[in-house]
Design a protein around this motif. Sequence first.
Motif, PDB file in Angstrom:
ATOM      1  N   ARG A  65      -3.002 -10.090   2.380  1.00  0.00           N
ATOM      2  CA  ARG A  65      -2.305 -11.421   2.923  1.00  0.00           C
ATOM      3  C   ARG A  65      -1.119 -10.936   3.603  1.00  0.00           C
ATOM      4  NH1 ARG A  65      -3.654 -14.108  -2.125  1.00  0.00           N
ATOM      5  NH2 ARG A  65      -1.642 -13.944  -2.729  1.00  0.00           N
ATOM      6  N   TRP A  66      -0.293 -10.053   2.908  1.00  0.00           N
ATOM      7  CA  TRP A  66       0.928  -9.452   3.545  1.00  0.00           C
ATOM      8  C   TRP A  66       0.490  -8.690   4.887  1.00  0.00           C
ATOM      9  CZ3 TRP A  66       5.820 -10.085   4.348  1.00  0.00           C
ATOM     10  CH2 TRP A  66       6.555  -8.970   4.662  1.00  0.00           C
ATOM     11  N   GLU A  67      -0.806  -7.892   4.904  1.00  0.00           N
ATOM     12  CA  GLU A  67      -1.043  -7.424   6.224  1.00  0.00           C
ATOM     13  C   GLU A  67      -1.386  -8.140   7.256  1.00  0.00           C
ATOM     14  OE1 GLU A  67      -4.000  -4.684   4.842  1.00  0.00           O
ATOM     15  OE2 GLU A  67      -2.623  -3.679   3.416  1.00  0.00           O
ATOM     16  N   LYS A  68      -2.048  -9.329   6.700  1.00  0.00           N
ATOM     17  CA  LYS A  68      -2.584 -10.506   7.731  1.00  0.00           C
ATOM     18  C   LYS A  68      -1.292 -11.073   8.260  1.00  0.00           C
ATOM     19  CE  LYS A  68      -6.958 -10.140   7.859  1.00  0.00           C
ATOM     20  NZ  LYS A  68      -7.749  -9.829   8.858  1.00  0.00           N
ATOM     21  N   LEU A  69      -0.253 -11.338   7.538  1.00  0.00           N
ATOM     22  CA  LEU A  69       0.792 -12.081   8.096  1.00  0.00           C
ATOM     23  C   LEU A  69       1.594 -11.178   8.991  1.00  0.00           C
ATOM     24  CD1 LEU A  69       3.120 -14.144   7.821  1.00  0.00           C
ATOM     25  CD2 LEU A  69       4.243 -12.695   6.295  1.00  0.00           C
ATOM     26  N   VAL A 128       3.654   4.128  -1.303  1.00  0.00           N
ATOM     27  CA  VAL A 128       3.874   3.353  -0.346  1.00  0.00           C
ATOM     28  C   VAL A 128       2.893   2.009  -0.408  1.00  0.00           C
ATOM     29  CG1 VAL A 128       3.345   3.035   2.134  1.00  0.00           C
ATOM     30  CG2 VAL A 128       4.347   5.094   1.272  1.00  0.00           C
ATOM     31  N   ALA A 129       2.032   1.993  -0.991  1.00  0.00           N
ATOM     32  CA  ALA A 129       1.169   0.769  -1.262  1.00  0.00           C
ATOM     33  C   ALA A 129       1.727  -0.008  -2.200  1.00  0.00           C
ATOM     34  CB  ALA A 129      -0.448   1.049  -1.824  1.00  0.00           C
ATOM     35  N   VAL A 134       1.330  -3.198   0.025  1.00  0.00           N
ATOM     36  CA  VAL A 134       0.109  -3.015   1.152  1.00  0.00           C
ATOM     37  C   VAL A 134      -1.242  -2.334   0.425  1.00  0.00           C
ATOM     38  CG1 VAL A 134       1.425  -3.033   3.173  1.00  0.00           C
ATOM     39  CG2 VAL A 134       0.726  -0.995   2.154  1.00  0.00           C
ATOM     40  N   THR A 135      -2.307  -2.313   0.999  1.00  0.00           N
ATOM     41  CA  THR A 135      -3.634  -1.802   0.570  1.00  0.00           C
ATOM     42  C   THR A 135      -3.113  -0.414   0.645  1.00  0.00           C
ATOM     43  OG1 THR A 135      -4.735  -1.839   2.591  1.00  0.00           O
ATOM     44  CG2 THR A 135      -5.036  -3.732   0.979  1.00  0.00           C
ATOM     45  N   PRO A 136      -4.160   0.457  -0.184  1.00  0.00           N
ATOM     46  CA  PRO A 136      -4.121   2.006  -0.105  1.00  0.00           C
ATOM     47  C   PRO A 136      -4.562   2.475   1.342  1.00  0.00           C
ATOM     48  CG  PRO A 136      -4.777   1.605  -2.223  1.00  0.00           C
ATOM     49  CD  PRO A 136      -4.756   0.028  -1.237  1.00  0.00           C
ATOM     50  N   GLY A 137      -5.499   1.790   2.048  1.00  0.00           N
ATOM     51  CA  GLY A 137      -6.043   2.249   3.074  1.00  0.00           C
ATOM     52  C   GLY A 137      -5.035   1.902   4.321  1.00  0.00           C
ATOM     53  N   PHE A 138      -4.263   0.986   4.339  1.00  0.00           N
ATOM     54  CA  PHE A 138      -3.201   0.545   5.161  1.00  0.00           C
ATOM     55  C   PHE A 138      -1.857   1.584   5.012  1.00  0.00           C
ATOM     56  CE2 PHE A 138       0.357  -1.552   6.602  1.00  0.00           C
ATOM     57  CZ  PHE A 138       0.036  -2.573   7.897  1.00  0.00           C
ATOM     58  N   ALA A 139      -1.690   1.814   3.663  1.00  0.00           N
ATOM     59  CA  ALA A 139      -0.603   2.753   3.483  1.00  0.00           C
ATOM     60  C   ALA A 139      -1.197   4.175   3.980  1.00  0.00           C
ATOM     61  CB  ALA A 139      -0.335   2.901   1.822  1.00  0.00           C
TER      62      ALA A 139
END
Length: 161
Positions: A65-69, A128-129, A134-139
């Motif tokens: 949700r944070w990434e989508k925001l 970082v995640a 954030v998700t590990p993939g995003f991080a």
Amino acid sequence: MYYTTSHLEDFVKALYDEMNIKTPDQLDARMIAYILGLRLVFEPHDSAFYFNTIWIDSRLSEADRWEKLGHELGHALRHAGNQMVMPKSWVDYQELDANRFAFHFCVPTFMLREVRLPYSLDEAIAIVAKTFNVTPGFAAKRLAHYEQKLIADPANQQYFC
């Protein structure tokens, strides 16, 4: 280490400065939307931005949700127009730009630079995640972008000799 910020990094830093947000623990979706005068709605359907309202899919994890925001806020702050009537190439550009914005908004460089990262990539991704929710993939992608910029910046070349 000297680091040359991009225009996008400067934009995100100025945005957070304007909101008086300085540390990762202050990153709160509802407060940010309120400060920016945006309505934030969590409902079980695809995330979108339309007329000062950001819809976030409530079925997603908190990190997603944070990434989508971040993505939808990129549209809100940087784009105009109705994608339903835009040429595909322009829609594609806006989506890429919103994704790029999300990386810098969700894990701001000025905050990332304050985090002590271990040499182990897996440990750094986990930190970082957790720190930025954030998700590990995003991080992992954000850290890869950050590292690439450090390596590519001529001002940093002395540190990689």
